[in-house]
Motif scaffolding. Structure first.
Motif, short mmCIF file in Angstrom:
data_model
loop_
_atom_site.label_atom_id
_atom_site.label_comp_id
_atom_site.label_asym_id
_atom_site.label_seq_id
_atom_site.Cartn_x
_atom_site.Cartn_y
_atom_site.Cartn_z
N GLY A 10 0.69 -1.22 0.09
CA GLY A 10 0.12 0.05 -0.04
C GLY A 10 0.72 1.51 -0.06
O GLY A 10 0.06 2.31 0.04
N ALA A 11 2.05 0.93 0.17
CA ALA A 11 3.05 2.41 -0.08
C ALA A 11 2.66 3.46 -1.01
O ALA A 11 3.14 4.63 -0.96
CB ALA A 11 4.44 2.01 0.44
N THR A 12 2.35 2.83 -2.10
CA THR A 12 2.30 3.60 -3.50
C THR A 12 0.96 4.71 -3.02
O THR A 12 0.94 5.59 -3.82
CB THR A 12 2.23 2.98 -4.73
OG1 THR A 12 1.24 1.82 -4.93
CG2 THR A 12 3.49 2.20 -5.06
N GLY A 101 -3.12 0.53 -7.71
CA GLY A 101 -1.87 -0.12 -7.45
C GLY A 101 -1.68 -1.46 -7.54
O GLY A 101 -3.01 -2.19 -6.97
N TYR A 102 -0.77 -2.17 -7.73
CA TYR A 102 -0.64 -3.56 -8.00
C TYR A 102 0.94 -3.93 -7.02
O TYR A 102 1.71 -3.21 -7.35
CB TYR A 102 -0.98 -4.35 -9.14
CG TYR A 102 -0.33 -3.82 -10.38
CD1 TYR A 102 0.96 -3.59 -10.51
CD2 TYR A 102 -1.20 -4.21 -11.56
CE1 TYR A 102 1.55 -3.47 -11.85
CE2 TYR A 102 -0.32 -4.07 -12.83
CZ TYR A 102 0.97 -3.76 -12.77
OH TYR A 102 1.56 -3.48 -14.10
N GLY A 103 0.81 -5.09 -6.68
CA GLY A 103 2.03 -5.48 -5.92
C GLY A 103 2.56 -6.66 -6.63
O GLY A 103 1.92 -7.53 -7.26
N CYS A 115 1.97 1.84 -9.23
CA CYS A 115 0.54 2.66 -9.36
C CYS A 115 0.32 3.24 -10.45
O CYS A 115 1.58 3.93 -10.96
CB CYS A 115 0.20 3.24 -8.11
SG CYS A 115 0.84 4.76 -7.87
N PHE A 116 -0.55 3.30 -11.13
CA PHE A 116 -1.02 4.08 -12.32
C PHE A 116 -2.22 4.88 -11.85
O PHE A 116 -3.27 4.37 -11.76
CB PHE A 116 -1.39 3.25 -13.62
CG PHE A 116 -0.22 2.10 -13.86
CD1 PHE A 116 0.90 2.45 -14.56
CD2 PHE A 116 -0.47 1.03 -13.14
CE1 PHE A 116 1.92 1.40 -14.59
CE2 PHE A 116 0.64 -0.17 -13.02
CZ PHE A 116 1.71 0.20 -14.01
#
Length: 170
Positions: A10-12, A101-103, A115-116
């Motif tokens: 979740g940092a993005t 955002g994806y990890g 993230c976009f």
């Protein structure tokens, strides 16, 4: 649900980006006004931006939703790299922001998150942002060393140009 390969989930979305990773931040103007914002947000969250840039996308859902699996592949034949990810968070118009955002999951050449998003600024400008943190997870990403950030920046710029074109075409 799959297991993410990094702890800073979740940092993005919330920031700041964690230490010990390569950071990517690319921002480009892609349009103006509410209609362009809506078009850009749909292109991002429905995978059209990635596909139009030349990537192959296999997603478990029609649009980005938390917990959804996504496999993005680039290249051809033996030079094809597949990046399995899980959507971590989404924003659908909240506070003038749309995106996700994806990890990274096991099998991804890198570890981290990306993230976009598009933002609708107060002056009506629509901005596209790619924000990421990553470090090598595979032998070939480690071997590529300083070329990885160069390729990541190139791809982020390509996505920005692709999104600008999608928005301009309506």
């Amino acid at each position: 649900m799959s297991t993410l390969t990094y702890p800073e989930v979740g940092a993005t979305r919330l920031g700041p980006l964690p230490r010990g990773y390569h950071h990517l931040h690319h921002r480009s103007r892609v349009g103006r006004g509410a209609a362009d914002f809506a078009a850009a947000g749909a292109a991002i969250t429905e995978w059209r931006m990635h596909r139009a840039s030349g990537a192959r996308v296999e997603a478990s859902a029609r649009r980005a939703e938390p917990g959804g699996d996504v496999r993005v592949s680039l290249g051809l034949g033996r030079l094809c790299f597949t990046a399995p990810c899980e959507v971590i968070w989404t924003a659908y118009g909240e506070d003038g922001r749309t995106g996700f955002g994806y990890g990274t999951l096991a099998g991804h050449p890198e570890r981290g998150e990306e993230c976009f998003v598009v933002d609708l600024a107060e002056d009506g400008t629509v901005w596209f942002t790619v924000l990421a943190f990553s470090r090598p997870a595979s032998w070939y990403a480690r071997l590529a060393g300083p070329m990885v950030p160069v390729v990541q920046h190139w791809y982020a710029r390509r996505l920005g140009r692709t999104l600008r074109r999608i928005v301009a075409e309506g």
